[in-house]
Structures are given as C-alpha cells and as structure tokens.
Design an enzyme around this catalytic site. Structure first.
Site, PDB file in Angstrom:
ATOM      1  CG  LEU A  13      -2.009  -1.059   1.293  1.00  0.00           C
ATOM      2  CD1 LEU A  13      -2.863  -0.852   2.534  1.00  0.00           C
ATOM      3  CD2 LEU A  13      -2.895  -0.995   0.066  1.00  0.00           C
ATOM      4  CB  CYS A  14      -0.170   4.770  -0.389  1.00  0.00           C
ATOM      5  SG  CYS A  14       0.465   6.434  -0.288  1.00  0.00           S
ATOM      6  N   PRO A  15       2.972   4.346   0.858  1.00  0.00           N
ATOM      7  CG  PRO A  15       4.937   5.462   1.565  1.00  0.00           C
ATOM      8  CD  PRO A  15       3.795   4.599   2.064  1.00  0.00           C
ATOM      9  CG  MET A  16       5.731   0.511   1.370  1.00  0.00           C
ATOM     10  SD  MET A  16       7.100   1.619   1.723  1.00  0.00           S
ATOM     11  CE  MET A  16       8.484   0.574   1.319  1.00  0.00           C
TER      12      MET A  16
END
Lengths: 80, 159
Positions: free
Chosen positions: A17-20
């Site tokens: 999930l964000c920011p990965m």
C-alpha cells in the site's frame, strides 16, 4: 508494440500500500538502463492515480497501464 | 513533465503516530519522486526521532521524559489512543492491511536520502540530548536552517 513492452525488470508490488509501490518503483528504475522498461503488478488501486503522478514528477514514461480484476499491471520506461 | 529541481521541506511539530506517519509518507514519496527532502522535527515531533530512553536532568525535564516518552514505536494516535489500546489497534489494522510500520517508513525515508533535522531549542527546553536521538539524525539546527531549506522548497508542510 510488443517489442517496446518487453520488460528489462519485473516487479511484484502486490499487497503493498501507499507509499511503498512508488518507493519500490523509484528504487527499481535505477536498476534499468535509460530506455529500459519495468513491468510491475500491483493490487493497490491507489497506483492508478499515483503512478501517472510519479511519472509526471520524475519525467519517466508510463507506457501502459491495465487492470484485470484486482491486479493492475503497468509498464514504466526510464527516460533519463 | 516537471523537471525543476525543487525541494520538499516538512516541519514535524506533532508527536502523534498518525500525523508522524502522514509526514513520513509524504517525505518518502517526495524523495522517491526525485525531490530533495528534509524533515525538521520540533517540540513533540522530536519523539519520532528519539531512541526511546528516559531523558532529562532536572525535575521537570525528567518528568517530561517520563510522561512524554519518545520513540517511534511508542507514540500513539492523535485520537482514540485510550491509553495505548488505540495504538495497538491501529498498528494491528495497518499490519493486517499491509501498510508498513512507522519504524520501517522512517528507515525507508533514510534509505531514500531524506534529511532528518532536530530542533536545538526544543531539545534544550525539553532536556533532550543529542545522544537521546537516533544516530541517523543528520544535524541539530535552529529555525534559520529550516527557513533556508524551506526557501528553496516547492513543497513546505507543517504537520
């Protein structure tokens, strides 16, 4: 078309999930030469907006993006 | 296509888990977008870059050190903390959904070259020494250093 989409690097971003997803792409793009293409698969619908935004910020090229069910596949080309 | 080399400069005033998380998410994303990024930790925000040991020398300093203990893993959310239950719940929910932990996010920021700066004056007031901060902190600075950084930044945020 198939020639330009042959990936130099395949990246699995499923489950992230964000920011990965963006962090991983930014790290991976350094591993391909200029003109090289990364093919990535993700499940976070956030990438639909974030990957185009990231290519806009960085100047790399989003070659193609497609969604099949929950899986989103996209191709990013290193431009510099 | 925006190829202007602008900076991103974030003031982290809050020591709340959720707000610190938001700051680190934006910082890592900015750095991942090729933007030189720095974070200026002041007041409660220092908790996010403290090692987590007890701090302070005087009575009040030690009291703050005890009641307001730092460390990235012990800070709680700004709402629904309920004495730590909320922190546990949020951590569990984030883990179950695959969101990286705050500690991993901070490490990612460091890996991407984000500069972590600590506010000297807050450290003096709260009796937090350099050795109480994680080694990775780039430098301990004052407001003028932040202003100089922010002056070159296209993105400035106060969290």
């Amino acid at each position: 078309m198939s020639e330009s989409l042959t990936p130099n690097l395949v990246l699995d971003l499923k489950g992230l999930l964000c920011p990965m997803p963006i962090v991983k792409i930014s790290q991976a793009i350094k591993q391909v030469a200029v003109g090289g293409v990364i093919q990535a698969t993700a499940t976070d619908p956030g990438v639909l907006a974030d990957v185009p935004a990231w290519t806009k910020s960085t100047g790399h090229e989003l070659v193609k993006m497609e969604r099949e069910g929950k899986v989103i596949t996209f191709w990013v080309k290193r431009t510099k | 296509m925006n190829t202007e080399a602008k900076k991103c400069s974030i003031v982290v005033f809050s020591g709340d888990m959720d707000k610190v998380m938001a700051a680190f998410i934006i910082a890592t994303t900015a750095a991942a977008s090729g933007i030189e990024t720095s974070m200026f930790f002041t007041f409660w925000g220092l908790k996010a870059i403290q090692k987590g040991n007890l701090t302070g020398q005087g009575l009040f300093g030690r009291m703050i050190g005890l009641l307001n203990r730092g460390g990235i893993n012990v800070i709680g959310p700004s709402r629904f903390n309920f004495g730590g239950i909320g922190r546990w719940m949020f951590k569990k929910m984030m883990k179950d959904k695959g969101v990286v932990s705050l500690a991993e996010l901070r490490q990612t920021a460091l890996d991407l070259g984000v500069k972590l700066q600590a506010c000297q004056m807050s450290m003096d007031v709260m009796e937090i020494a350099r050795k109480d901060l994680i080694d990775e902190v780039t430098d301990v600075v004052g407001a003028a250093a932040y202003v100089a950084e922010a002056n070159q930044a296209g993105i400035t945020l106060f969290v």
